[in-house]
Write an enzyme that holds these catalytic residues in place. Sequence first.
Site, PDB file in Angstrom:
ATOM      1  N   SER A 233      38.329  39.609 -20.434  1.00 41.47           N
ATOM      2  CA  SER A 233      39.051  38.823 -21.457  1.00 41.47           C
ATOM      3  C   SER A 233      40.458  39.381 -21.677  1.00 41.47           C
ATOM      4  O   SER A 233      41.362  38.652 -22.097  1.00 41.47           O
ATOM      5  CB  SER A 233      38.273  38.800 -22.769  1.00 41.47           C
ATOM      6  OG  SER A 233      37.931  40.110 -23.163  1.00 41.47           O
TER       7      SER A 233
ATOM      8  N   MET B  84      27.648  41.671 -32.060  1.00 41.43           N
ATOM      9  CA  MET B  84      28.655  40.904 -32.784  1.00 41.43           C
ATOM     10  C   MET B  84      29.507  40.043 -31.846  1.00 41.43           C
ATOM     11  O   MET B  84      29.735  38.868 -32.110  1.00 41.43           O
ATOM     12  CB  MET B  84      29.562  41.840 -33.594  1.00 41.43           C
ATOM     13  CG  MET B  84      28.836  42.633 -34.682  1.00 41.43           C
ATOM     14  SD  MET B  84      27.653  41.668 -35.641  1.00 41.43           S
ATOM     15  CE  MET B  84      28.723  40.473 -36.416  1.00 41.43           C
TER      16      MET B  84
ATOM     17  N   HIS C  73      44.637  45.747 -22.423  1.00 42.08           N
ATOM     18  CA  HIS C  73      44.240  45.302 -23.759  1.00 42.08           C
ATOM     19  C   HIS C  73      44.082  46.582 -24.580  1.00 42.08           C
ATOM     20  O   HIS C  73      43.020  47.175 -24.631  1.00 42.08           O
ATOM     21  CB  HIS C  73      42.930  44.514 -23.699  1.00 42.08           C
ATOM     22  CG  HIS C  73      42.354  44.211 -25.057  1.00 42.08           C
ATOM     23  ND1 HIS C  73      43.051  43.520 -26.020  1.00 42.08           N
ATOM     24  CD2 HIS C  73      41.159  44.511 -25.611  1.00 42.08           C
ATOM     25  CE1 HIS C  73      42.303  43.412 -27.105  1.00 42.08           C
ATOM     26  NE2 HIS C  73      41.150  44.013 -26.884  1.00 42.08           N
TER      27      HIS C  73
HETATM   28  P1  ADP Z   1      29.899  44.578 -30.059  1.00 43.02           P
HETATM   29  O1  ADP Z   1      30.551  44.677 -31.411  1.00 43.02           O
HETATM   30  O2  ADP Z   1      30.783  45.041 -28.926  1.00 43.02           O
HETATM   31  O3  ADP Z   1      29.280  43.250 -29.791  1.00 43.02           O
HETATM   32  P2  ADP Z   1      27.239  45.596 -30.612  1.00 43.02           P
HETATM   33  O4  ADP Z   1      26.749  46.998 -30.699  1.00 43.02           O
HETATM   34  O5  ADP Z   1      27.181  44.691 -31.802  1.00 43.02           O
HETATM   35  O6  ADP Z   1      28.739  45.695 -30.064  1.00 43.02           O
HETATM   36  O7  ADP Z   1      26.477  44.842 -29.421  1.00 43.02           O
HETATM   37  C1  ADP Z   1      26.178  45.400 -28.185  1.00 43.02           C
HETATM   38  C2  ADP Z   1      24.815  44.864 -27.756  1.00 43.02           C
HETATM   39  O8  ADP Z   1      24.565  45.284 -26.403  1.00 43.02           O
HETATM   40  C3  ADP Z   1      23.648  45.352 -28.608  1.00 43.02           C
HETATM   41  O9  ADP Z   1      22.957  44.238 -29.157  1.00 43.02           O
HETATM   42  C4  ADP Z   1      22.756  46.121 -27.594  1.00 43.02           C
HETATM   43  O10 ADP Z   1      21.373  45.953 -27.845  1.00 43.02           O
HETATM   44  C5  ADP Z   1      23.160  45.474 -26.281  1.00 43.02           C
HETATM   45  N1  ADP Z   1      22.865  46.315 -25.122  1.00 43.02           N
HETATM   46  C6  ADP Z   1      23.139  47.651 -24.953  1.00 43.02           C
HETATM   47  N2  ADP Z   1      22.684  48.081 -23.763  1.00 43.02           N
HETATM   48  C7  ADP Z   1      22.113  47.003 -23.138  1.00 43.02           C
HETATM   49  C8  ADP Z   1      21.472  46.807 -21.886  1.00 43.02           C
HETATM   50  N3  ADP Z   1      21.314  47.788 -21.008  1.00 43.02           N
HETATM   51  N4  ADP Z   1      21.012  45.564 -21.606  1.00 43.02           N
HETATM   52  C9  ADP Z   1      21.163  44.554 -22.468  1.00 43.02           C
HETATM   53  N5  ADP Z   1      21.757  44.675 -23.673  1.00 43.02           N
HETATM   54  C10 ADP Z   1      22.228  45.882 -24.012  1.00 43.02           C
END
Ligand code: ADP
Length: 310
Positions: free
Chosen positions: A140, A10, A172
């Site tokens: 941020s 997100m 934050h």
């Molecule tokens: P936020 O609301 O903080 O954006 P989300 O769960 O929507 O949280 O997004 C976090 C993203 O980080 C997910 O799409 C997940 O696949 C990605 N992610 C988690 N671990 C890794 C990693 N080791 N390398 C790359 N992306 C990752």
Amino acid sequence: MKVGIVGAGMVGSAAAYALTLSGSVTQVVLVDRNAALAQAQAEDIAHAAPFASTTQVRAGDYDALDGAGVVILAAGVSQKPGETRIELLDRNAAVFRDVVGQVLTHAPQAILLVASNPVDVMTDITTRISGLPAGRVIGSGTILDTARFRSLLAGHLGVAPRSLHASVLGEHGDSEVLAWSSARAGSLPLADFAAQMHAPLTEGARAHIDEGVRRAAYRIIEGKGATWYGIGAGLTRIVQAIAADQQTILTVSIRTPDVLGVGPVTLSLPRLVGRNGVSATVVPELDKGEADALRQGAEMLRDLAGAVTV
Ligand code: ADP
């Protein structure tokens, strides 16, 4: 400038969308361990671009970050039931060890812009993992809290937020400090301006604004589970300051050698942001209550970050 975003969830996708609509960068590259998600987000956002800008948006692997001027780190794992804050931090530190290593292999010149929460601790961890100078690893931080402070104050005073200089300092999060005593409207101290506008900042008015800033994220999370548009726009503002070498003052988080006798600690203060990241920090005048609160928050953040080994 080319901007990489690791984590196409997100927050990462909202940043990609805001950056694309703003047209302030030439390319946005989304990387996620879920490659299908990164691909879908990139395609969706790329379809918005023709309505607003010529920014190119695509998904890729880490090697696609080659030449990026800024890489936003928005990857992360969320809290498991029963998991403590430190356990979650340890897991996110492991994610960042992997991510930061890969990013620096392919984009060694990039400024790292950390968005994952708790952002101050994640920025501290990223600074230590990367070994980069502190000014090149920016969290941020309170950029959004500061924007909200200015907007609520602006509403009370009947003046545009851009005419206000007022900052939220420190964490934050819960211990953040609204720096009332150094706030200015135009060139006037806040109380003088408020008196001339016949909108005095009574204790009640201040408490209302304080609560509005401090509880904003909680209210949004209650309604929609998480926050992403505000931070997407805040990240875009930081990228613009870097891309155009603006030397703009923004409240962002970097590892700081000494904050009121506490340090090194990673938290937000007003800082000059430009091509090389943060080039200077300015410390506003604080009254005793504000200074005590900032010091306490700094001690808490120093201890929390110190409990995570990288
Ligand atoms: P936020 O609301 O903080 O954006 P989300 O769960 O929507 O949280 O997004 C976090 C993203 O980080 C997910 O799409 C997940 O696949 C990605 N992610 C988690 N671990 C890794 C990693 N080791 N390398 C790359 N992306 C990752």
